[in-house]
Design an enzyme around this catalytic site. Sequence first.
Site, PDB file in Angstrom:
ATOM      1  N   HIS A   1      38.334  38.368  34.091  1.00  0.00           N
ATOM      2  CA  HIS A   1      37.898  37.265  33.220  1.00  0.00           C
ATOM      3  C   HIS A   1      37.075  36.264  34.035  1.00  0.00           C
ATOM      4  O   HIS A   1      37.435  35.949  35.170  1.00  0.00           O
ATOM      5  CB  HIS A   1      39.146  36.569  32.648  1.00  0.00           C
ATOM      6  CG  HIS A   1      38.848  35.272  31.957  1.00  0.00           C
ATOM      7  ND1 HIS A   1      39.252  34.047  32.464  1.00  0.00           N
ATOM      8  CD2 HIS A   1      38.182  35.005  30.808  1.00  0.00           C
ATOM      9  CE1 HIS A   1      38.853  33.086  31.632  1.00  0.00           C
ATOM     10  NE2 HIS A   1      38.214  33.636  30.628  1.00  0.00           N
ATOM     11  N   ASN A   2      35.969  35.767  33.441  1.00  0.00           N
ATOM     12  CA  ASN A   2      35.107  34.798  34.154  1.00  0.00           C
ATOM     13  C   ASN A   2      34.968  35.175  35.630  1.00  0.00           C
ATOM     14  O   ASN A   2      35.274  34.390  36.528  1.00  0.00           O
ATOM     15  CB  ASN A   2      35.667  33.374  34.016  1.00  0.00           C
ATOM     16  CG  ASN A   2      35.445  32.833  32.604  1.00  0.00           C
ATOM     17  OD1 ASN A   2      34.848  33.509  31.758  1.00  0.00           O
ATOM     18  ND2 ASN A   2      35.907  31.632  32.327  1.00  0.00           N
TER      19      ASN A   2
ATOM     20  N   GLU B   1      32.682  39.914  33.808  1.00  0.00           N
ATOM     21  CA  GLU B   1      32.145  39.008  32.798  1.00  0.00           C
ATOM     22  C   GLU B   1      31.048  38.132  33.384  1.00  0.00           C
ATOM     23  O   GLU B   1      31.148  37.679  34.528  1.00  0.00           O
ATOM     24  CB  GLU B   1      33.292  38.125  32.276  1.00  0.00           C
ATOM     25  CG  GLU B   1      32.928  37.420  31.007  1.00  0.00           C
ATOM     26  CD  GLU B   1      34.069  36.561  30.469  1.00  0.00           C
ATOM     27  OE1 GLU B   1      33.790  35.730  29.601  1.00  0.00           O
ATOM     28  OE2 GLU B   1      35.223  36.710  30.926  1.00  0.00           O
TER      29      GLU B   1
ATOM     30  N   ASP C   1      28.717  34.772  32.171  1.00  0.00           N
ATOM     31  CA  ASP C   1      28.394  33.735  31.177  1.00  0.00           C
ATOM     32  C   ASP C   1      27.020  33.162  31.511  1.00  0.00           C
ATOM     33  O   ASP C   1      26.859  32.513  32.554  1.00  0.00           O
ATOM     34  CB  ASP C   1      29.424  32.599  31.229  1.00  0.00           C
ATOM     35  CG  ASP C   1      30.783  33.044  30.695  1.00  0.00           C
ATOM     36  OD1 ASP C   1      30.913  34.239  30.395  1.00  0.00           O
ATOM     37  OD2 ASP C   1      31.700  32.214  30.596  1.00  0.00           O
TER      38      ASP C   1
ATOM     39  N   HIS D   1      30.668  28.363  34.212  1.00  0.00           N
ATOM     40  CA  HIS D   1      31.561  28.161  33.071  1.00  0.00           C
ATOM     41  C   HIS D   1      31.046  26.954  32.301  1.00  0.00           C
ATOM     42  O   HIS D   1      31.247  25.814  32.722  1.00  0.00           O
ATOM     43  CB  HIS D   1      32.995  27.942  33.562  1.00  0.00           C
ATOM     44  CG  HIS D   1      34.008  28.150  32.482  1.00  0.00           C
ATOM     45  ND1 HIS D   1      35.276  27.639  32.541  1.00  0.00           N
ATOM     46  CD2 HIS D   1      33.941  28.824  31.302  1.00  0.00           C
ATOM     47  CE1 HIS D   1      35.939  27.987  31.441  1.00  0.00           C
ATOM     48  NE2 HIS D   1      35.150  28.705  30.684  1.00  0.00           N
TER      49      HIS D   1
ATOM     50  N   GLU E   1      28.378  36.782  27.880  1.00  0.00           N
ATOM     51  CA  GLU E   1      28.463  35.658  26.950  1.00  0.00           C
ATOM     52  C   GLU E   1      27.115  34.951  27.051  1.00  0.00           C
ATOM     53  O   GLU E   1      26.788  34.375  28.086  1.00  0.00           O
ATOM     54  CB  GLU E   1      29.618  34.745  27.346  1.00  0.00           C
ATOM     55  CG  GLU E   1      30.177  33.989  26.173  1.00  0.00           C
ATOM     56  CD  GLU E   1      31.431  33.197  26.530  1.00  0.00           C
ATOM     57  OE1 GLU E   1      31.316  31.970  26.627  1.00  0.00           O
ATOM     58  OE2 GLU E   1      32.497  33.802  26.725  1.00  0.00           O
TER      59      GLU E   1
END
Length: 745
Positions: free
Chosen positions: A305-306, A335, A337, A350, A384
Site C-alpha cells: 500500500h502507498n 501502488e 499515486d 500522498h 491512483e
Amino acid sequence: MESPQTCCGRSHQNLEALKAGMFLRKVKSRMWKRQRHYKLQEDCKTVAYKSSWAINSYSTFSISDVEAVREGHQSEMLLSVADEFPADRCFTLVFHGRRGNLDLVAESAEEAQAWIQGVRALMENIENMDESTKLDQWISDWFSKADRNKDGRMNFRETKKLLKMMNVDMNEEHAYCLFMRADKSESGTLEDQEFVEFYKMLTERIEVLDLFQDYSSDGQILSQCDLEEFLREEQLEGEASYEHALQLIDRYEPSNTARMNHSMSIDGFLMYLTSPEGSIFNPERQGLFQDLSQPLAHYYISSSHNTYLMEDQLKGPSSVEAYIQALKRGCRCVEVDCWNGANGEPIVYHGHTFTSKILLKDVITTIANYAFKASEYPLIVSIENHCSIEQQEVMARLFRDILGNMLLTSTVDAKVASELPSPEALKRKILLKGKRIGNESESLTDEVSDEDEAAEMNKDCPASESPPTDAKKSKQKLCKELSDLMFCKSVHFHSFEHSRTSAKPDEMSSFSESKARKYSKEAGSDFVLHNTRQLTRVYPSGMRTDSSNYCPLDMWNMGCQIVALNFQTAGMEMDLNDGLFTQNGCSGYVLKPEILCNRERLFDPEKPEEREDYHPLLFSVKVISGQQLPKVRQKEWSIVDPLVRVEIYGVPLDQAKQETKYIDNNGFNPCWNESLQFTIHTPELALVRFVVEDYDKASRNDFIGQYTLPFTCIQPGYRHVHLLSKDGMSIHPSSIYVHIKIAEL
C-alpha cells in the site's frame, strides 16, 4: 584479463586498506555531509565507524547485514549531490531488512574502489560458508569479544564475563568445573581449541542426546537402520525413509569413518536436526510447487500500500528505495499515486499531506529495473491518477517508453475472455490497473471510484483532520492514451448481485479494510463467490496515519487477492504476509485453497463446520528447548527470561494463542518441555506464528524473535524453528526445538 594472482593480490590490498581504516564522507542530505572514520575490524566481519571528535565511542555494522554495494550515484541521496562529488568516488551500502542505506563518498576513486571491492569480497566469503564453518566463526567471534586484553587466551574472569554476554546465567562452581575440564594444558587459561571444547560442553544438547540414544542400537552411533526407524516413527517419512537415511548420512555426518560405515554420530544427528531439512518448514514447499496456470483471481498476490512511503502517511519521506525494498521482498502489486508536478512532470506522493514528492519517471525507471529480480511472475502497478489531461499524456508516454516490451497493453483478449489470464501466461509482464474510459458514450470522463483513498479518508477521519479534497463524486477527465494502457479497470463497487450479473473479469474494485470487514460479516459467502471471479483490492483505513497495518487474514479468508499492507512497518501483520508468501518459491503468488475457488459449493469462513469435507485436525506442539537466543538489552548483566507463545491465525474458530511459562535468566539453552494443543477447523487457511519474548512482570514483554508459516507447510516430528528478527531477517543460530504432532480429530 587479470591473472588469479593479481586478483588475489588486489583483494588482499583492499582488505589491508580497510583494516587500516580511512575517512569517508557520510551523506544524509544536501546539507548534511560529514566525515567519519571507517575501519574494518580484525574479525573481517565488522566495520566500526566514529566521528573525528569522538574519542572512544564508535558504532558498528556487520558485513552480513549488507545486501548489496552500489557504485556511483545510485541512490537518491548521492544523485542530489552529484554536482559536488564525482560518481567514481561515491558508493552506497544497502542493508537487509528495513534499515536505511549508507551513502558514502571517498577521498579518491582508488579509495572508493578499495571499499567497493573489499566489501563485496567479504560478502561473498560469508555467503560461501557452510553451516559448520559458520558455527566455528560464531564461536571465534565470541572468543575475540571476550578476550579483553587480546593475548589470545582467556582467564576465568574473562570467561565469566563472556557467559553473561552470551545470555547464560550459570553458577560459578559449575562454570569453573567446565573451565577446568577444558583447560587441557593446565595453564589456568583457555586457548583457541580449548575454548571450542569449552563452548561445546556449554552447548551440549542433552535433550538431543537422549533422543539419539533412544534410537541407537549401541548408544554410540545410529546405523542406517536406526536412522530409518527414527525417520519413519518420529518424522513420519514413510516409504522413502531408508534411502533418505543414507542421503542424510552423506550430507551431514562429519566423520569419514562413520560415513563409510553408513552410520551417523551424535554430531551428524545434531547437524541434520538444525539443517533446513530438519526445520519445521517442509523443504518441498519452499520452491515453486503450485500450479500457476489458473486465472489470476485464484491466487493471493503479495501487495503493498502507498509503496512510495518510507515511514508514516502524513509527513514522512517518499522514495524510490521503498519500491526497491518491496520488490526485493517479492511484492507483486505496488501502488503509485500520481499528481500534477512542476514543469509538466507528474509527481508521486500522498496527496493533501506533507509527505515528500518524487518524480513519476524515477519511480517507473526503478520499477523497470527491479520488477523481476525476486520473481518472474506478473507485477501489477495500481495507479491512483489525479493528473490533468496534459500530465496524463506525459504519464502514458513515460509508461510506454520506460517499460517497453514489459508493459502488457493488449486487453482485447481479456475483454472477450470470461476469465483473466494466468500468472504463468503473464510471466515477466507489467500490468497497469487504474481508471479506464468505458464505451464511447461514457466519453472521456470517469466517475472517481472507490480507488480514491482521499475520498475514503474523508469518511474515516474525524472532521478536524479531514483532508481538503474535491473527491466527493467529481468527474475527472481521462486521457485516451493513458486509459488504453490499463490492463485492469478500477470500478466502483455497487453490490455482489450487480457484480455477478454484469462485471467483466478485468474490472477490479478497491475496499477500505472497514468496508471489506463489513461485507465479510454481512455477506461472507457472497464475498467469497465474488472473489472466485473478480480481483479485489483491500487497503488500510485512512485513520492509520502512522502506517500501521490491519490483520490480512480476515481478508484472505474471504478470498481477497490483493490485500495491500504498509511494507515499511514491521510487526505481526507483515510477519503473516511474509509467512504466507515464503512458500512457492517466494514468487509473490500463492494458489488459494480449493474451497475459495469453488463456485458450486460456497464456503463461509464463519461456519467452517458446514463444509462438505469437514475434517478438523488436532495440532500438538511440544516446546522442548531454545538455543542461543539474542539479548534484548545490551547491558552486560541483563539476561533474558524467555517464554514461547504459539499463535494460530485463520478462520474465526481457529484464532487461538497459548504460551509456555517463562524460564528465569537463561537465553542460552532454556528448557520448557511444555505441550500446547489446538484444534484446527480449516487447516488450508491457517498460519502458525511462534513468538519468543523476554518476560517482564512490570511492563510489556520484550520481543526476542518469531517465525511464521502456513499450517500446510509444517513438517511433523522433532523440528527446529529458526527465529527471525522483527524485520524478518535471520538471527542465526537462534532457534527453538519442538516436537510436532498432527492428527485427525
